[in-house]
Design a protein around this motif. Structure first.
Motif, PDB file in Angstrom:
ATOM      1  N   VAL A   1       0.839  -1.201   0.000  1.00 31.59           N
ATOM      2  CA  VAL A   1       0.000   0.000   0.000  1.00 31.59           C
ATOM      3  C   VAL A   1       0.872   1.248   0.000  1.00 31.59           C
ATOM      4  O   VAL A   1       0.651   2.187  -0.782  1.00 31.59           O
ATOM      5  CB  VAL A   1      -0.976  -0.015   1.201  1.00 31.59           C
ATOM      6  CG1 VAL A   1      -1.687   1.313   1.356  1.00 31.59           C
ATOM      7  CG2 VAL A   1      -1.970  -1.146   1.056  1.00 31.59           C
ATOM      8  N   VAL A   2       1.895   1.257   0.855  1.00 29.03           N
ATOM      9  CA  VAL A   2       2.793   2.409   0.926  1.00 29.03           C
ATOM     10  C   VAL A   2       3.556   2.564  -0.395  1.00 29.03           C
ATOM     11  O   VAL A   2       3.703   3.685  -0.904  1.00 29.03           O
ATOM     12  CB  VAL A   2       3.771   2.270   2.116  1.00 29.03           C
ATOM     13  CG1 VAL A   2       4.824   3.356   2.090  1.00 29.03           C
ATOM     14  CG2 VAL A   2       3.005   2.310   3.420  1.00 29.03           C
ATOM     15  N   GLY A   3       4.032   1.472  -0.990  1.00 29.43           N
ATOM     16  CA  GLY A   3       4.755   1.535  -2.260  1.00 29.43           C
ATOM     17  C   GLY A   3       3.888   2.053  -3.394  1.00 29.43           C
ATOM     18  O   GLY A   3       4.341   2.826  -4.242  1.00 29.43           O
ATOM     19  N   PHE A   4       2.622   1.652  -3.419  1.00 25.18           N
ATOM     20  CA  PHE A   4       1.688   2.130  -4.434  1.00 25.18           C
ATOM     21  C   PHE A   4       1.486   3.641  -4.300  1.00 25.18           C
ATOM     22  O   PHE A   4       1.537   4.381  -5.288  1.00 25.18           O
ATOM     23  CB  PHE A   4       0.354   1.392  -4.304  1.00 25.18           C
ATOM     24  CG  PHE A   4      -0.653   1.784  -5.337  1.00 25.18           C
ATOM     25  CD1 PHE A   4      -0.616   1.210  -6.597  1.00 25.18           C
ATOM     26  CD2 PHE A   4      -1.642   2.709  -5.051  1.00 25.18           C
ATOM     27  CE1 PHE A   4      -1.550   1.569  -7.557  1.00 25.18           C
ATOM     28  CE2 PHE A   4      -2.572   3.069  -6.003  1.00 25.18           C
ATOM     29  CZ  PHE A   4      -2.531   2.497  -7.268  1.00 25.18           C
ATOM     30  N   VAL A   5       1.275   4.107  -3.071  1.00 25.64           N
ATOM     31  CA  VAL A   5       1.081   5.540  -2.828  1.00 25.64           C
ATOM     32  C   VAL A   5       2.350   6.316  -3.170  1.00 25.64           C
ATOM     33  O   VAL A   5       2.294   7.401  -3.773  1.00 25.64           O
ATOM     34  CB  VAL A   5       0.630   5.780  -1.368  1.00 25.64           C
ATOM     35  CG1 VAL A   5       0.650   7.254  -1.012  1.00 25.64           C
ATOM     36  CG2 VAL A   5      -0.743   5.186  -1.144  1.00 25.64           C
ATOM     37  N   LEU A   6       3.517   5.783  -2.817  1.00 27.54           N
ATOM     38  CA  LEU A   6       4.772   6.463  -3.143  1.00 27.54           C
ATOM     39  C   LEU A   6       4.996   6.557  -4.645  1.00 27.54           C
ATOM     40  O   LEU A   6       5.514   7.575  -5.142  1.00 27.54           O
ATOM     41  CB  LEU A   6       5.948   5.754  -2.484  1.00 27.54           C
ATOM     42  CG  LEU A   6       6.117   5.967  -0.982  1.00 27.54           C
ATOM     43  CD1 LEU A   6       7.285   5.156  -0.464  1.00 27.54           C
ATOM     44  CD2 LEU A   6       6.286   7.428  -0.646  1.00 27.54           C
TER      45      LEU A   6
END
Length: 182
Positions: A72-77
């Motif tokens: 989730v964090v990688g997608f947002v980044l």
């Protein structure tokens, strides 16, 4: 005057080389596998948390949790970094993106990079990202091997002797006759 950027537009197939077509198909296959792996990880972790008797190893649970959270964090980044790149602002460092990929968020980063068409042409980023993905795929494969491969399996071409309930006959040693000189 700012130019409008379409995130979802690809160049026509006739203008692409063989390597670009191959890379594009390989990346799309990885995106499909990433979606599948995230679904499996979420389902497996959900079953372990909600159903009594569904036990998984502690380290597997941590790995699955990190995969979901860091994805989730990688997608947002990936989204934020693409927006910063379009606006000519300072980017998120590649080390940060790779750190979240290495921590288990490679599926989300992969989906984000593919969806937003971000860092797909940067060779140094792609090389490191593919090394991280191959490392995680090795870990996943080894985990599947340990989980579902029978512990004491034998090759199927060796036939086992049939089990019988007959008593086993043991050979008796030959004794010389009594009184015979040897």
């Amino acid at each position: 005057m700012a130019t409008e950027v379409n995130f979802f537009e690809d160049p026509p197939m006739t203008q692409r080389t063989f390597v670009q077509n191959f890379t594009s198909r390989l990346q799309f296959s990885l995106v499909i596998f990433s979606l599948l792996w995230l679904s499996v990880a979420f389902f497996w972790l959900y079953r372990a948390v909600t159903h009594a008797g569904q036990k998984i190893d502690f380290f597997v649970a941590i790995y699955l949790f990190l995969t979901i959270l860091c994805s989730v964090v990688g997608f947002v980044l990936a989204f934020i970094d693409k927006r910063l790149a379009v606006r000519d602002r300072p980017h998120i460092s590649e080390q940060t993106l790779h750190a979240f990929s290495l921590a288990g968020g490679w599926p989300g980063t992969c989906i984000g990079n593919w969806l937003f068409r971000h860092k797909t042409q940067k060779t140094s980023y792609q090389a490191m990202f593919w090394l991280i993905v191959m490392g995680h795929l090795s870990i996943i494969s080894y985990g599947i091997y340990l989980t579902w491969w029978p512990a004491n399996s034998e090759p199927s071409n060796i036939s086992k002797p049939p089990s019988t309930s007959l008593p086993r006959i043991t050979p008796q040693p030959l004794l010389p006759p009594v009184g015979a000189a040897g």
